[in-house]
Design an enzyme around this catalytic site. Structure first.
Site, PDB file in Angstrom:
ATOM      1  N   TRP A   1       0.735  -1.162  -0.152  1.00 24.71           N
ATOM      2  CA  TRP A   1       0.028  -0.096   0.249  1.00 24.71           C
ATOM      3  C   TRP A   1       0.997   1.188   0.122  1.00 24.71           C
ATOM      4  CZ3 TRP A   1      -0.300   4.069   3.655  1.00 24.71           C
ATOM      5  CH2 TRP A   1      -1.471   4.943   3.571  1.00 24.71           C
ATOM      6  N   HIS A   2       1.881   1.150   0.555  1.00 26.15           N
ATOM      7  CA  HIS A   2       2.846   2.363   0.493  1.00 26.15           C
ATOM      8  C   HIS A   2       3.358   2.673  -0.619  1.00 26.15           C
ATOM      9  CE1 HIS A   2       2.637   1.746   5.105  1.00 26.15           C
ATOM     10  NE2 HIS A   2       3.125   3.066   5.112  1.00 26.15           N
ATOM     11  N   GLY A   3       3.686   2.024  -1.478  1.00 24.80           N
ATOM     12  CA  GLY A   3       4.357   2.261  -2.778  1.00 24.80           C
ATOM     13  C   GLY A   3       4.448   1.056  -3.691  1.00 24.80           C
TER      14      GLY A   3
ATOM     15  N   PHE B   1       3.260   8.305  -0.720  1.00 23.18           N
ATOM     16  CA  PHE B   1       2.415   7.093  -0.465  1.00 23.18           C
ATOM     17  C   PHE B   1       0.796   7.459  -1.070  1.00 23.18           C
ATOM     18  CE2 PHE B   1       5.683   6.895   2.827  1.00 23.18           C
ATOM     19  CZ  PHE B   1       6.544   6.181   2.085  1.00 23.18           C
TER      20      PHE B   1
END
Lengths: 316, 504
Positions: B339-341, B504
């Protein structure tokens, strides 16, 4: 109560910081030793009033290149990051001070004709320009953004507002720069403006590990119109006062030479200087052992160039 | 527009604030519309190209939500699946398409097949946040948990500028009732005072601490750093600096978001609660990015864990643990990492934390906490606390190396240094960091803050029983101190940098 105290405290803090910025000792403490160098050059302008000098004007490379050890008449007023703008004002101040300039030697790296990298961060920050010089600069400039700096930032630094000085206040948490600044100031004044960078200079961290900063991907050498204007005015001012001018193209260290675009930073730059109708001397190349970092000479490099200049210009 | 910019603090906020309360005198709906418009402007100021994406996302999700909450609608379940898929597809297209193509190409390359060209997409800022927020809304609509139906309120809930770009992750249950509460539309000076205090604390965290560490962090994590300098001391110092930079940057942003929101009388949830006081990794995740943890727990972990738990029921204890704990936890953290990247480093980071949590749970199973009343065990509890704190702190630092590194190979280079494989030369520390003395001061200050200062949520929750703490935060004395901190922070804005979590 909270809001009132918050705003009173904030506004008072702003004025306290503004007042602190006006104090000279604060500036000596928070600015890096470039400040000591710039201050030394300003002091030297006053000091040589009425004397005979061989004047050298240029940027940081030039300031490390010519030393006055063999000839006390040589006055090296080149300044790190300076352009012909500062050079013009220095010459003007010296002439106004009745300093007799026997010869003028000029040398700038190509990028200092293309833009002023230290206009805001040094020239304005260190309050180099006198009020009339500052006005002159604003009048000459057709841009609202002088060398990419907006007028708000320029005026903030000119009037020493806290937002301009705040990043430098961090040094108050450490021992600051006063000692180094004073040392480099005294050294620069005692050596008629000559000082070193790199390995033997004030910033030993800047060792030879990268080529010169004028490595660039530009396709053409395009002088900035404002800088070009001041360069022309510098030459006219010297000619009006019958000062012989020599443009000395300083040698490039081998690693840097390999990194630059020859067509742009050798051929086109040479053509530009030639178009100014002044005497030019080419300094040739230089081995890496003669430089203190990618951009500046060490003592051995400076010795070679000084000998060359003594032979070919001063004692000619 | 950054929170830490002159235009936000001295132009945007005063204009929006004044407009909100002037319009509120005539119409509450009007002031909600004003705040929504201002939020859309705030977003467009960042990226005009991404504006259609967020506007379309809001409109489509609102429409879907209306149908999902309509009990008479026959196809609610398939519509929910479609709605969630649509959101995930949008997120996937903008955020992960090129990552997927790059990995496919690596595979095609190995097989000697011609690679596919990458897509020319610009990542809309905050897409991870507004997508997650809206998925929760859709699920709750399906479960008949959504009470408010106003489009304007929904628009503001998703686009409200303090949370829009980097959270906190909001839940409609927390926000929508505040938009319909008449008290929100009259100026509340207590909230404004708190808003000023919290915003100033956040600004100082970002500008004075986090930004001061960025140079040292870049020096170590920049892949061009010479390997021989990446020794034990340098890498640990770099990793520690990044851990503090990330915390002060992100918690600073979150505090500023809460503070800015309070000017409009709206409470946003807090995102941090002294995470570095945590004595276990489970405790850490209950204190770090709390809104995301809560969201993931409610909307991802619970349904996934339930499914796996059923699979493991009636099997051996080991298999049961595997199904009820290991698989769902690691899976959730892998998703959280991704989800962060779009980078494998984030996946590995998630995996590391997943494993940490599993180990922590297993440890608790094997060595349960001793009885508080047992005096003989008091000393043991103290030692365990210190050991737990140290282990948690070090584990977080180690995982953060993966989080910050631009590739797994860069992270491995740093891990090599942290293991001492590149030596222990102290002189390299001086050569690697410009302004080492300043770095030492900032790190010491950071340690003092994380270990001794109470978090803002702690201060506020104490105040429910004893108002003294809140009063302290907005007392005349703190007004003076915060006024000084505010001006020092504001005067440092010339070198502003964006918040780390914006990516993000």
């Amino acid at each position: 109560m909270f809001i009132r105290y918050f705003f009173i405290s904030a506004i008072s803090s702003w004025f306290i910081l503004l007042s602190l910025n006006q104090l000279d000792f604060v500036r000596w403490h928070i600015f890096d030793p470039e400040f000591g160098i710039w201050s030394a050059k300003e002091n030297l302008i006053q000091k040589v009033s009425g004397k005979d000098v061989v004047l050298i004007l240029g940027d940081s490379r030039t300031s490390t290149a010519f030393h006055p050890l063999e000839n006390s008449k040589v006055l090296n007023l080149s300044i790190g990051g300076a352009t012909p703008v500062e050079a013009y004002f220095i010459l003007n101040r010296l002439i106004s001070n009745n300093t007799h300039i026997e010869k003028l030697i000029i040398s700038f790296v190509p990028i200092h004709f293309e833009f002023s990298e230290n206009f805001l961060g040094r020239a304005i920050l260190f309050n180099f320009y006198l009020p009339n010089e500052f006005d002159d600069l604003l009048n000459q400039s057709s841009n609202q953004a002088l060398f990419g700096n907006d007028l708000i930032s320029i005026y903030s630094c000119r009037y020493k507002t806290p937002n301009c000085y705040m990043p430098y206040y961090k040094t108050l948490l450490t021992s600051g720069y006063s000692t180094k600044n004073i040392a480099i100031y005294q050294e620069t004044v005692s050596q008629n403006g000559w000082h070193l960078y790199g390995e033997n200079g004030w910033n030993p961290a800047a060792k030879i590990n990268k080529p010169t900063e004028f490595q660039n991907m530009k396709r053409r050498f395009i002088p900035d119109s404002l800088i070009n204007n001041y360069f022309d005015r510098l030459l006219v001012l010297a000619k009006e006062n019958k000062i012989p001018i020599t443009y000395y193209i300083l040698p490039i260290e081998q690693k840097s030479y390999e990194a630059i675009l020859k067509e742009v930073y050798i051929n086109q730059y040479f053509e530009y200087i030639k178009s100014k109708d002044i005497d030019i001397i080419y300094g040739g190349g230089m081995k890496i052992e003669y430089v203190g970092d990618g951009n500046h000479y060490n003592k051995a490099g400076s010795d070679i160039i000084t000998k060359d200049i003594n032979k070919n210009i001063i004692n000619r | 527009m950054l929170f830490n910019s002159y235009e936000f603090i001295f132009l945007f906020m005063p204009v929006v604030f004044a407009g909100f309360f002037i319009i509120a005198r005539k119409s509450h709906q009007g002031s909600i519309a004003w705040l929504s418009l201002a939020s859309i402007f705030f977003y467009a100021y960042w990226s005009i190209y991404a504006l259609p994406v967020i506007v379309a996302s809001i409109c489509v999700n609102y429409w879907l939500g209306l149908h999902l909450s309509n009990p008479g609608f026959r196809y609610r379940q398939p519509l929910l699946v479609f709605a969630i898929t649509l959101n995930l597809f949008t997120l996937g297209y903008f955020k992960y398409a090129n990552f997927f193509i790059a990995n496919t190409n690596a595979l095609r390359n190995a097989m000697g097949i011609e690679p596919i060209g990458s897509l020319d997409v610009i990542l809309p800022i905050g897409i991870s946040f507004f997508t997650f927020t809206q998925i929760a809304f859709l699920v709750d609509s399906y479960q008949d948990k959504v009470k408010e139906r106003s489009f304007l309120q929904y628009l503001l809930f998703v686009s409200f500028f303090p949370h829009l770009l980097a959270g906190p992750v909001l839940h409609h249950k927390q926000m929508m009732p505040q938009f319909s509460d008449p008290k929100t539309f009259s100026i509340d000076y207590e909230k404004i005072k708190l808003g000023i205090a919290i915003f100033t604390i956040g600004l100082a965290k970002k500008v004075i601490i986090a930004d001061s560490l960025s140079g040292s962090v870049d020096a170590i994590f920049n892949s061009s750093t010479q390997n021989h300098l990446l020794n034990f001391w340098v890498t640990w110092l770099g990793a520690l600096s990044y851990t503090f930079q990330l915390y002060f940057d992100f918690s600073g942003y979150s505090d500023m978001a809460v503070g800015a929101s309070l000017f409009f009388g709206i409470w946003l949830p807090f995102n941090f609660n002294s995470p570095f006081k945590a004595t276990s990794i489970i405790d850490f995740w209950q204190r770090w990015h709390m809104t995301l943890t809560k969201y993931v727990g409610e909307y991802l972990y619970a349904p996934i864990a339930l499914k796996f738990m059923r699979l493991g029921q009636g099997k051996t204890a080991l298999i049961e643990i595997l199904y009820s704990l290991v698989i769902p936890t690691v899976l959730i953290f892998l998703i959280l990492g991704l989800w962060h990247g779009a980078n494998w480093t984030y996946v590995v980071f998630g995996g590391m934390h997943g494993l940490y949590i599993v180990i922590n749970h297993l440890w608790r199973m094997v060595f349960p906490l001793p009885n508080k009343k047992n005096k003989k065990m008091q000393a043991y509890r103290g030692i365990k606390k210190i050991a737990g704190w140290s282990l948690t702190f070090i584990s977080v630092i180690i995982a953060n190396v993966m989080f910050r590194a631009d590739s797994i190979s860069t992270a491995c280079e740093i891990y090599k240094g942290m293991l001492g494989l590149n030596g222990f030369n102290l002189i390299a520390v001086r050569d690697s960091f410009l302004g080492l003395r300043m770095l030492t001061i900032i790190l010491t200050l950071s340690f003092l803050i994380i270990l001794t200062m109470p978090s803002i949520p702690t201060m506020l929750s104490i105040s429910e029983k004893n108002t003294r703490t809140t009063l302290k935060l907005i007392s005349p004395a703190s007004g003076i101190i915060l006024g000084i901190i505010f001006i020092v922070s504001i005067m440092s804005l010339d070198n502003k940098s964006p918040f780390l979590y914006f990516q993000f």
